[in-house]
Design a protein around this motif. Structure first.
Motif, PDB file in Angstrom:
ATOM      1  N   VAL A 682       0.841  -1.203   0.000  1.00  0.00           N
ATOM      2  CA  VAL A 682       0.000   0.000   0.000  1.00  0.00           C
ATOM      3  C   VAL A 682       0.873   1.249   0.000  1.00  0.00           C
ATOM      4  CG1 VAL A 682      -1.666   1.341   1.366  1.00  0.00           C
ATOM      5  CG2 VAL A 682      -1.967  -1.130   1.109  1.00  0.00           C
ATOM      6  N   ILE A 687      -1.499  -1.399  -4.904  1.00  0.00           N
ATOM      7  CA  ILE A 687      -2.695  -1.971  -4.278  1.00  0.00           C
ATOM      8  C   ILE A 687      -3.030  -3.343  -4.857  1.00  0.00           C
ATOM      9  CG2 ILE A 687      -5.145  -1.597  -3.825  1.00  0.00           C
ATOM     10  CD1 ILE A 687      -3.336   0.336  -2.381  1.00  0.00           C
ATOM     11  N   LYS A 688      -2.857  -3.486  -6.151  1.00  0.00           N
ATOM     12  CA  LYS A 688      -3.225  -4.736  -6.814  1.00  0.00           C
ATOM     13  C   LYS A 688      -2.448  -5.922  -6.246  1.00  0.00           C
ATOM     14  CE  LYS A 688      -4.083  -6.584 -11.447  1.00  0.00           C
ATOM     15  NZ  LYS A 688      -4.003  -6.304 -12.895  1.00  0.00           N
ATOM     16  N   SER A 690      -1.380  -6.202  -3.279  1.00  0.00           N
ATOM     17  CA  SER A 690      -1.754  -6.466  -1.885  1.00  0.00           C
ATOM     18  C   SER A 690      -2.959  -7.403  -1.788  1.00  0.00           C
ATOM     19  CB  SER A 690      -2.072  -5.149  -1.173  1.00  0.00           C
ATOM     20  OG  SER A 690      -3.298  -4.609  -1.622  1.00  0.00           O
ATOM     21  N   LYS A 716     -10.877  -4.688   4.417  1.00  0.00           N
ATOM     22  CA  LYS A 716      -9.702  -4.150   3.717  1.00  0.00           C
ATOM     23  C   LYS A 716      -9.702  -4.579   2.251  1.00  0.00           C
ATOM     24  CE  LYS A 716      -6.635  -3.778   7.724  1.00  0.00           C
ATOM     25  NZ  LYS A 716      -5.437  -4.324   8.403  1.00  0.00           N
ATOM     26  N   HIS A 720      -9.711  -2.029  -0.914  1.00  0.00           N
ATOM     27  CA  HIS A 720      -8.686  -2.054  -1.962  1.00  0.00           C
ATOM     28  C   HIS A 720      -9.318  -2.210  -3.344  1.00  0.00           C
ATOM     29  CE1 HIS A 720      -4.981  -3.037   0.745  1.00  0.00           C
ATOM     30  NE2 HIS A 720      -5.748  -2.084   1.234  1.00  0.00           N
TER      31      HIS A 720
END
Length: 781
Positions: A682, A687-688, A690, A716, A720
């Protein structure tokens, strides 16, 4: 014998030293300001009556001297003959110094000793002065202490000094008694003393206070039953219910069939939660005056307190019907109270028989009652989060002898996942902000010092059993350790403090388990966060422990414990939940379990930990040491984050996984590292990348029943996806998060339509308002 006890006995203090130390302590208390004493000394708002007897049946061959007392032992069947040789101090118990005929001296702590009606009403909330406290046991008073309990106690210097409480903790010996019926004041003319030669004869104070006779020497008025009624009413209005019971009882001795006194005493008993005594009084009152409305109403209250809800409903419906046809305006108040109590009785009956609970109402009630005043730790609601709901027990489980210790719940038939197994109200509970004194005691088995709430819990349970001996059996049936002997039948209704302390040690639960961060965020720096308290729940104590593969989960809301199956349970299976988290190391778990008397857990995780090679264990330890000492500090730097740390972290995670390649569902060590990996992605804007890690965390938490992580992780994932603009996936995972949060309380929802979502949202808005607000901002809703 324990080495600590042995060393303590070898250095047992001399008579002269004990007297000198005690007198120094008394002088320190005198010099202390009331503000420093306030949080250390119990105000005089409860107590039990003294048991004064001039004639006793004690055989001299049962007498034990101070020199022969054994530490950490209740000397059942023995009595200690002694006399008071110093001033008293009233803290959470009455402390003084006594001497036996042989001249040996020891400290004593008498709990539940102070008689309410002996303390003036205006002084009930004050700290008693030393002179006032000493009126209870003047110097020279001779005592017979039956079944004396000799224990290790925080030393007086540890409790208090002239500069206030000290941080230094030391331990001394003390004689303790929780049962006033075991303390007998002996008249000087008693024949028991005829053949006793004392080491030192003390002169009684010239004006010795006779606490049996509450009247002054100049007041010889003969009191009537109505005088006692009026006196009892004054104590009742001041919330001194024990003293009110005293006065009403004195009046009832004069007029046994006085309905007003019986009804009044019943209400005082109700306020003390002594429901059997209250019921006995109203039954007698109604026998003599069947139309007495207050007595009938209090009968309904007593029956509800005894969980005899259907009988209560019959009583209250009959009372309600009588008042409905009455035109007397003076009964409007009791009429309204009856309607409310009847409605509650019907709710409690439904809860207890069918396990049907209004969870939104329960959470609302909990959130209101857990609020504390700003600037102090007092509950806004006087009772704190003690909820008005009934117990429930499913018919599909029963208690059987356990394989290794005590007894355990076993399934009588197959049970589906998500089934409500039990709802249990705490037998007694103490919250961290309710402890009147930082009294500590030591446990030699675990070499630990009990918390203040544990010690207070033991005292309150002792008080409860003193008031209602019929409750002793259900408490004493709980596991009390391998060394605690089985109580004989004649002692099964006596108060055994040592047994109570052992039962608490092996069976307690935290009073406030941290379920929802939002509820706790308002209580930072509160005593509640430092000591969450302790409670004793009877039936939940029979659930066995397993670190993994548990088939039940508990949820504590206020003083209510809700237990559901978290996976399908087959007939004949033992019911288990966690006593400690599986996230800790084997050493951490073993230490925690030893406190509950479990020396060798045989679950899959512990068996694997024990079976792994030394090489594997050393490698695990090395990886975790590298993470804690080197990688984690650099990961948490607020600036100049180095993306290369991600590669190092992935390497450590993969190594930990490889070490347990054959047991991926038992690989707890990398859980925290994966969470840090998500945070690292992050921070770098990836993000992808994560998302797969978050899903791995969610699946692992779901499989291993780590329910405290599932809803947060699902939320979460939804967040995302929302950042990536994938709103369909975001809403799907929001539904998962909502279910994980709410179903932990309410059980499985029927997924048809949107009704389940509305119910879940109502609960979520109370439990995690920030998450719900954030979800609305992100348009999940």
């Amino acid at each position: 014998m324990d080495e600590f006890i042995t060393s303590l006995l070898k250095k047992r203090k001399t008579r002269q030293l004990l007297i000198a130390e005690y007198e120094k302590w008394v002088n320190n208390v005198r010099r202390m300001h009331s503000k420093k004493l306030k949080h250390l000394i119990t105000t005089n708002n409860f107590g039990y009556r003294q048991n004064f007897q001039n004639v006793i049946d004690l055989e001299l061959n049962s007498r034990i001297s101070i020199a022969n007392l054994e530490v950490d032992k209740v000397h059942t069947g023995k009595f200690l003959l002694c006399q008071v040789i110093s001033k008293c101090i009233k803290m959470n118990s009455l402390y003084t110094l006594v001497e036996d005929p042989e001249g040996d001296v020891e400290r004593i702590a008498l709990y539940n000793w102070v008689e309410q009606s002996f303390i003036p009403v205006k002084d009930r909330k004050k700290v008693l002065s030393i002179n006032d406290a000493s009126k209870f046991l003047p110097i020279g008073t001779k005592l017979a202490i039956k079944n004396p309990y000799y224990q290790i106690f925080s030393s007086f210097d540890s409790i208090i000094s002239s500069d206030g409480p000290t941080l230094y903790i030391d331990f001394d010996t003390i004689i303790r008694s929780d049962n006033p019926n075991d303390i007998i004041i002996i008249d000087q003319d008693n024949e028991l003393l005829n053949n006793i030669k004392w080491f030192k004869n003390l002169k009684l104070e010239e004006k010795k206070v006779n606490v049996v006779n509450k009247e002054s020497a100049d007041d010889k008025k003969v009191l009537s039953a109505d005088d006692f009624r009026q006196s009892g009413n004054k104590y009742f209005v001041s919330n001194d219910f024990s003293a009110a019971v005293d006065e009403y009882s004195s009046g009832i001795k004069l007029e046994p069939h006085n309905v007003t006194l019986l009804a009044n005493r019943a209400e005082a008993y109700l306020r003390l939660n002594q429901f059997n005594k209250a019921l006995n009084d109203v039954v007698i009152a109604l026998k003599h005056e069947p139309d007495h409305l207050k007595a009938a109403f209090r009968k309904g209250k007593a029956l509800c307190g005894l969980k005899r809800y259907q009988e209560a409903i019959i009583t209250l419906r009959d009372l309600d019907l009588r008042m409905q046809i009455s035109t007397d305006d003076s009964i409007a108040s009791i009429k309204k109270s009856t309607e409310i109590l009847l409605k509650n009785a019907e709710m409690w009956d439904s809860e207890s028989r069918h396990g049907i609970y209004d969870y939104t109402k329960i959470i609302n009630e909990f959130c209101e009652k857990i609020e504390i005043n700003q600037g102090n730790d007092d509950w806004i609601c006087g009772t704190g989060p003690r909820l008005a709901h009934a117990d429930f027990l499913i018919d599909d489980i029963e208690i059987h002898p356990a394989k290794k210790r005590g007894r355990s719940w076993v399934a009588k038939r197959d049970i589906p996942e998500g089934t409500l197994l039990m709802v249990s109200k705490a037998f007694e509970i103490v919250y961290g902000n309710e402890v009147p004194l930082s009294y500590k005691s030591i446990d030699f088995t675990s070499k630990t010092s009990n918390t203040a709430t544990h010690s207070e819990l033991a005292t309150r349970i002792a008080q409860k059993l003193l008031a209602e001996p019929d409750l002793c059996q259900e408490v004493y049936e709980l596991y009390a350790g391998p060394d605690m002997e089985i109580l004989s039948e004649d002692l099964s209704c006596s108060v055994d403090v040592r047994r109570i302390e052992k039962i608490i040690k092996y069976n307690y639960f935290e009073a406030l388990e941290q379920q929802w961060n939002d509820i706790w965020s308002a209580k930072e720096n509160s005593r509640l966060t430092k000591d969450r308290g302790a409670g004793l729940w009877i039936l939940p104590s029979y659930f066995s422990h397993s670190c993994v593969d548990v088939n039940a989960e508990r949820l504590i809301i206020g003083d209510m414990m809700f237990i559901r199956s978290c996976r399908p349970i087959s007939s004949g299976s033992e019911l288990t939940f966690n006593y400690c988290s599986p996230m800790g190391s084997y050493e951490e778990r073993s230490y925690a379990l030893r406190l509950f008397g479990i020396n060798n857990c045989s679950c899959r995780l512990c068996n694997l930990d024990r079976s792994e090679s030394k090489k594997t264990k050393l490698r695990q330890a090395s990886i975790l040491e590298t993470y804690v000492n080197s990688l984690e500090p650099r990961m948490k730097l607020s600036s100049n984050f180095n993306p290369s740390l991600i590669k190092e972290l992935i390497k450590l995670i993969n190594e930990l996984k490889e070490l347990r390649r054959e047991h991926p569902d038992l690989e707890f060590q990398s859980f925290e590292l994966k969470s840090d990996l998500v945070a690292a992605y992050v921070r770098t804007g990836n993000i992808k990348r994560s998302l797969p890690i978050l899903k791995e965390i969610y699946n692992f938490a779901k499989t291993t029943q780590l329910s405290q992580f599932t809803s947060d992780t699902a939320y979460k994932i939804a967040s995302h996806y929302a950042i990536l603009g994938q709103m369909k996936e975001a809403k799907e995972w929001w539904d998962v998060a909502l279910k994980e949060l709410a179903e932990h309380i309410s059980g499985k929802f029927n997924e048809g339509g949107t009704e389940w979502r509305n119910k879940a949202l109502q609960l979520a808005e109370k439990l995690s308002p920030k998450i719900v607000s954030d979800a609305k901002n992100k348009r999940f809703l």
